[in-house]
Motif scaffolding. Sequence first.
Motif, PDB file in Angstrom:
ATOM      1  N   GLY A 101      67.662  27.099  84.126  1.00 57.46           N
ATOM      2  CA  GLY A 101      67.182  28.262  84.876  1.00 57.46           C
ATOM      3  C   GLY A 101      66.312  29.153  84.005  1.00 57.46           C
ATOM      4  O   GLY A 101      65.553  28.669  83.154  1.00 57.46           O
ATOM      5  N   TYR A 102      66.432  30.454  84.224  1.00 57.08           N
ATOM      6  CA  TYR A 102      65.637  31.419  83.460  1.00 57.08           C
ATOM      7  C   TYR A 102      66.348  31.696  82.138  1.00 57.08           C
ATOM      8  O   TYR A 102      67.282  32.495  82.061  1.00 57.08           O
ATOM      9  CB  TYR A 102      65.429  32.693  84.278  1.00 57.08           C
ATOM     10  N   VAL A 103      65.904  31.005  81.099  1.00 55.07           N
ATOM     11  CA  VAL A 103      66.570  31.029  79.798  1.00 55.07           C
ATOM     12  C   VAL A 103      66.414  32.416  79.165  1.00 55.07           C
ATOM     13  O   VAL A 103      65.346  33.025  79.191  1.00 55.07           O
ATOM     14  CB  VAL A 103      65.978  29.954  78.871  1.00 55.07           C
ATOM     15  N   LYS A 104      67.502  32.875  78.588  1.00 56.03           N
ATOM     16  CA  LYS A 104      67.547  34.222  77.996  1.00 56.03           C
ATOM     17  C   LYS A 104      66.426  34.440  76.984  1.00 56.03           C
ATOM     18  O   LYS A 104      65.745  35.456  76.978  1.00 56.03           O
ATOM     19  CB  LYS A 104      68.909  34.438  77.347  1.00 56.03           C
ATOM     20  N   ARG A 105      66.224  33.494  76.081  1.00 49.21           N
ATOM     21  CA  ARG A 105      65.092  33.527  75.147  1.00 49.21           C
ATOM     22  C   ARG A 105      64.858  32.105  74.647  1.00 49.21           C
ATOM     23  O   ARG A 105      65.795  31.403  74.294  1.00 49.21           O
ATOM     24  CB  ARG A 105      65.355  34.464  73.965  1.00 49.21           C
ATOM     25  N   GLN A 106      63.584  31.698  74.609  1.00 45.50           N
ATOM     26  CA  GLN A 106      63.248  30.365  74.135  1.00 45.50           C
ATOM     27  C   GLN A 106      61.814  30.338  73.617  1.00 45.50           C
ATOM     28  O   GLN A 106      61.006  31.198  73.937  1.00 45.50           O
ATOM     29  CB  GLN A 106      63.412  29.334  75.255  1.00 45.50           C
ATOM     30  N   ALA A 107      61.524  29.324  72.796  1.00 42.94           N
ATOM     31  CA  ALA A 107      60.160  29.118  72.313  1.00 42.94           C
ATOM     32  C   ALA A 107      59.311  28.577  73.456  1.00 42.94           C
ATOM     33  O   ALA A 107      59.744  27.667  74.171  1.00 42.94           O
ATOM     34  CB  ALA A 107      60.165  28.139  71.146  1.00 42.94           C
ATOM     35  N   LEU A 108      58.117  29.139  73.634  1.00 41.45           N
ATOM     36  CA  LEU A 108      57.240  28.725  74.740  1.00 41.45           C
ATOM     37  C   LEU A 108      55.827  28.434  74.251  1.00 41.45           C
ATOM     38  O   LEU A 108      55.384  28.955  73.215  1.00 41.45           O
ATOM     39  CB  LEU A 108      57.177  29.812  75.803  1.00 41.45           C
ATOM     40  N   TYR A 109      55.116  27.623  75.057  1.00 44.16           N
ATOM     41  CA  TYR A 109      53.730  27.292  74.777  1.00 44.16           C
ATOM     42  C   TYR A 109      52.941  27.327  76.083  1.00 44.16           C
ATOM     43  O   TYR A 109      53.492  27.118  77.163  1.00 44.16           O
ATOM     44  CB  TYR A 109      53.613  25.897  74.154  1.00 44.16           C
ATOM     45  N   ALA A 110      51.639  27.607  75.956  1.00 45.58           N
ATOM     46  CA  ALA A 110      50.746  27.526  77.107  1.00 45.58           C
ATOM     47  C   ALA A 110      49.716  26.447  76.805  1.00 45.58           C
ATOM     48  O   ALA A 110      49.229  26.344  75.677  1.00 45.58           O
ATOM     49  CB  ALA A 110      50.060  28.867  77.350  1.00 45.58           C
ATOM     50  N   CYS A 111      49.407  25.629  77.787  1.00 49.10           N
ATOM     51  CA  CYS A 111      48.497  24.498  77.594  1.00 49.10           C
ATOM     52  C   CYS A 111      47.147  24.788  78.240  1.00 49.10           C
ATOM     53  O   CYS A 111      47.034  24.840  79.467  1.00 49.10           O
ATOM     54  CB  CYS A 111      49.113  23.231  78.189  1.00 49.10           C
ATOM     55  N   SER A 112      46.127  24.974  77.412  1.00 41.98           N
ATOM     56  CA  SER A 112      44.795  25.264  77.950  1.00 41.98           C
ATOM     57  C   SER A 112      44.139  23.998  78.492  1.00 41.98           C
ATOM     58  O   SER A 112      43.181  24.080  79.264  1.00 41.98           O
ATOM     59  CB  SER A 112      43.903  25.888  76.866  1.00 41.98           C
ATOM     60  N   SER A 113      44.645  22.835  78.107  1.00 45.48           N
ATOM     61  CA  SER A 113      44.106  21.582  78.643  1.00 45.48           C
ATOM     62  C   SER A 113      44.479  21.416  80.111  1.00 45.48           C
ATOM     63  O   SER A 113      43.699  20.882  80.899  1.00 45.48           O
ATOM     64  CB  SER A 113      44.630  20.388  77.841  1.00 45.48           C
ATOM     65  N   CYS A 114      45.671  21.867  80.464  1.00 44.94           N
ATOM     66  CA  CYS A 114      46.170  21.710  81.832  1.00 44.94           C
ATOM     67  C   CYS A 114      45.936  22.948  82.697  1.00 44.94           C
ATOM     68  O   CYS A 114      45.757  22.838  83.911  1.00 44.94           O
ATOM     69  CB  CYS A 114      47.662  21.391  81.813  1.00 44.94           C
ATOM     70  N   THR A 115      45.984  24.128  82.094  1.00 41.92           N
ATOM     71  CA  THR A 115      45.791  25.371  82.844  1.00 41.92           C
ATOM     72  C   THR A 115      44.727  26.205  82.135  1.00 41.92           C
ATOM     73  O   THR A 115      45.045  27.160  81.425  1.00 41.92           O
ATOM     74  CB  THR A 115      47.103  26.167  82.943  1.00 41.92           C
ATOM     75  N   PRO A 116      43.457  25.874  82.320  1.00 45.93           N
ATOM     76  CA  PRO A 116      42.376  26.600  81.638  1.00 45.93           C
ATOM     77  C   PRO A 116      42.232  28.026  82.145  1.00 45.93           C
ATOM     78  O   PRO A 116      42.746  28.376  83.210  1.00 45.93           O
ATOM     79  CB  PRO A 116      41.131  25.774  81.973  1.00 45.93           C
ATOM     80  N   LYS A 117      41.551  28.834  81.362  1.00 43.21           N
ATOM     81  CA  LYS A 117      41.339  30.226  81.728  1.00 43.21           C
ATOM     82  C   LYS A 117      40.611  30.302  83.067  1.00 43.21           C
ATOM     83  O   LYS A 117      39.657  29.578  83.319  1.00 43.21           O
ATOM     84  CB  LYS A 117      40.528  30.937  80.647  1.00 43.21           C
ATOM     85  N   GLY A 118      41.092  31.202  83.915  1.00 40.82           N
ATOM     86  CA  GLY A 118      40.556  31.304  85.262  1.00 40.82           C
ATOM     87  C   GLY A 118      41.508  30.707  86.277  1.00 40.82           C
ATOM     88  O   GLY A 118      41.409  30.985  87.471  1.00 40.82           O
ATOM     89  N   GLY A 119      42.460  29.884  85.802  1.00 44.52           N
ATOM     90  CA  GLY A 119      43.469  29.304  86.669  1.00 44.52           C
ATOM     91  C   GLY A 119      44.735  30.143  86.651  1.00 44.52           C
ATOM     92  O   GLY A 119      44.721  31.314  86.268  1.00 44.52           O
ATOM     93  N   GLU A 120      45.831  29.541  87.044  1.00 46.10           N
ATOM     94  CA  GLU A 120      47.105  30.241  87.058  1.00 46.10           C
ATOM     95  C   GLU A 120      47.789  30.104  85.710  1.00 46.10           C
ATOM     96  O   GLU A 120      47.839  29.023  85.128  1.00 46.10           O
ATOM     97  CB  GLU A 120      48.007  29.675  88.152  1.00 46.10           C
ATOM     98  N   ALA A 121      48.334  31.201  85.212  1.00 49.53           N
ATOM     99  CA  ALA A 121      49.057  31.180  83.940  1.00 49.53           C
ATOM    100  C   ALA A 121      50.333  30.368  84.084  1.00 49.53           C
ATOM    101  O   ALA A 121      50.991  30.393  85.127  1.00 49.53           O
ATOM    102  CB  ALA A 121      49.381  32.597  83.498  1.00 49.53           C
ATOM    103  N   ALA A 122      50.677  29.636  83.036  1.00 47.39           N
ATOM    104  CA  ALA A 122      51.887  28.817  83.048  1.00 47.39           C
ATOM    105  C   ALA A 122      52.394  28.663  81.628  1.00 47.39           C
ATOM    106  O   ALA A 122      51.631  28.720  80.661  1.00 47.39           O
ATOM    107  CB  ALA A 122      51.609  27.449  83.673  1.00 47.39           C
ATOM    108  N   GLY A 123      53.702  28.454  81.495  1.00 50.45           N
ATOM    109  CA  GLY A 123      54.305  28.256  80.183  1.00 50.45           C
ATOM    110  C   GLY A 123      55.220  27.050  80.192  1.00 50.45           C
ATOM    111  O   GLY A 123      55.856  26.757  81.206  1.00 50.45           O
ATOM    112  N   VAL A 124      55.268  26.336  79.065  1.00 50.64           N
ATOM    113  CA  VAL A 124      56.115  25.146  78.976  1.00 50.64           C
ATOM    114  C   VAL A 124      57.076  25.302  77.804  1.00 50.64           C
ATOM    115  O   VAL A 124      56.788  25.963  76.816  1.00 50.64           O
ATOM    116  CB  VAL A 124      55.274  23.859  78.805  1.00 50.64           C
TER     117      VAL A 124
END
Length: 365
Positions: free
Chosen positions: A40-63
């Motif tokens: 679920g919504y983890v209290k705190r975790q390491a995250l990354y954003a992928c510009s290859s899959c979600t380029p600027k101008g699209g929807e923000a996302a984190g993995v």
Amino acid sequence: MSEEQTVSLVDVLEEDEELEEEASAVLAGSDSDHCSYPQGYVKRQALYACSSCTPKGGEAAGVCLACSYKCHEGHDLFELYTKRNFRCDCGNRKFTDLQCKLHLEKEELNSLNKYSQNFFGVYCTCSRPYPAQQDHGITRLTCSQHLGCEVPDCVELQEMTCESCMNKSPFLWTYAAHLSVPAVQVKEEREEDESNTTLPLKEDKGEDAVEPGCKRSRQEAEPSCRLEELQAFDHKGVQSGAVFWPSGWRSKLCCCTTCKGRLSAAGLSFLLDESDTVLAYENKGKNNEQRAPGHDPLMSALDQLNHVQQLEIIHGYNDMKSELKDFLQRFAEDGKVVTPDDIRQFFEQQSRKRRRDDAGCFFPT
């Protein structure tokens, strides 16, 4: 001509060890093998954003960390350090051409996730791009020259809140005037003889004068509010700049019913949780790393060998380490630089020595 700056192998190893400790602190608190989505919504975790899959101008996302390894290998990723209360987006509707390899069944969107410009590799109020901001930053969010104040020289410094976030919840300035390190700089509107910022909570009544409202006796029908006590002595002024907090400052916040409601409405309930801090997360990561030596591929390989083979490898490693230290020490004493040819020569000598030793060894059938 100035002498060329050189570093010793010891310096390189020490720096590498520091980097490994930092990585362990950040990453060991997260699971590198399993997608965090089922949690679920983890209290705190390491995250990354992928510009290859979600380029600027699209929807923000984190993995999550595991998906950054398994699903986005070779992609252009932005390091987001850690985020709180976030659910992995990998493979949901925001990724039109990618399916998560670790967890197939995911909802289209994670409605409670919060996003910012960081998810597109942009940081600070100056919108500095990743990774250039890391060369100028005190944090991974704000450049040092845009903090609005100087960073205090204090070993107890633990957390920082930028001016923008302080202004979103103005009551935090009251706490800052009494708890920050150093005390927040306030542009006073009073005369100098009235500018005393040492603010007692009430008349001297022993230790009860400094206890948070939530720690007072349950027999009190209406426990007093510490924030109101601080506000009663507050100077009216203009606050500006980032605020730096010392260790344990969260425990001094008032947690009466009214203040809990105020923090909840501002989305700041986590401030009452000492285990929410980055320091607590990093300590958890270090402890996890120490408790899980099985992730070391070298140790895993040793576990597959018998006792005699393990001892032979350990003795061989210790001998090589000792000889390498002596080898490098000679260069240090002579003030010479170690070249790749020198290192190659050393290992060739080790190889020849090993062959000679093997020639004289007899193994039981």
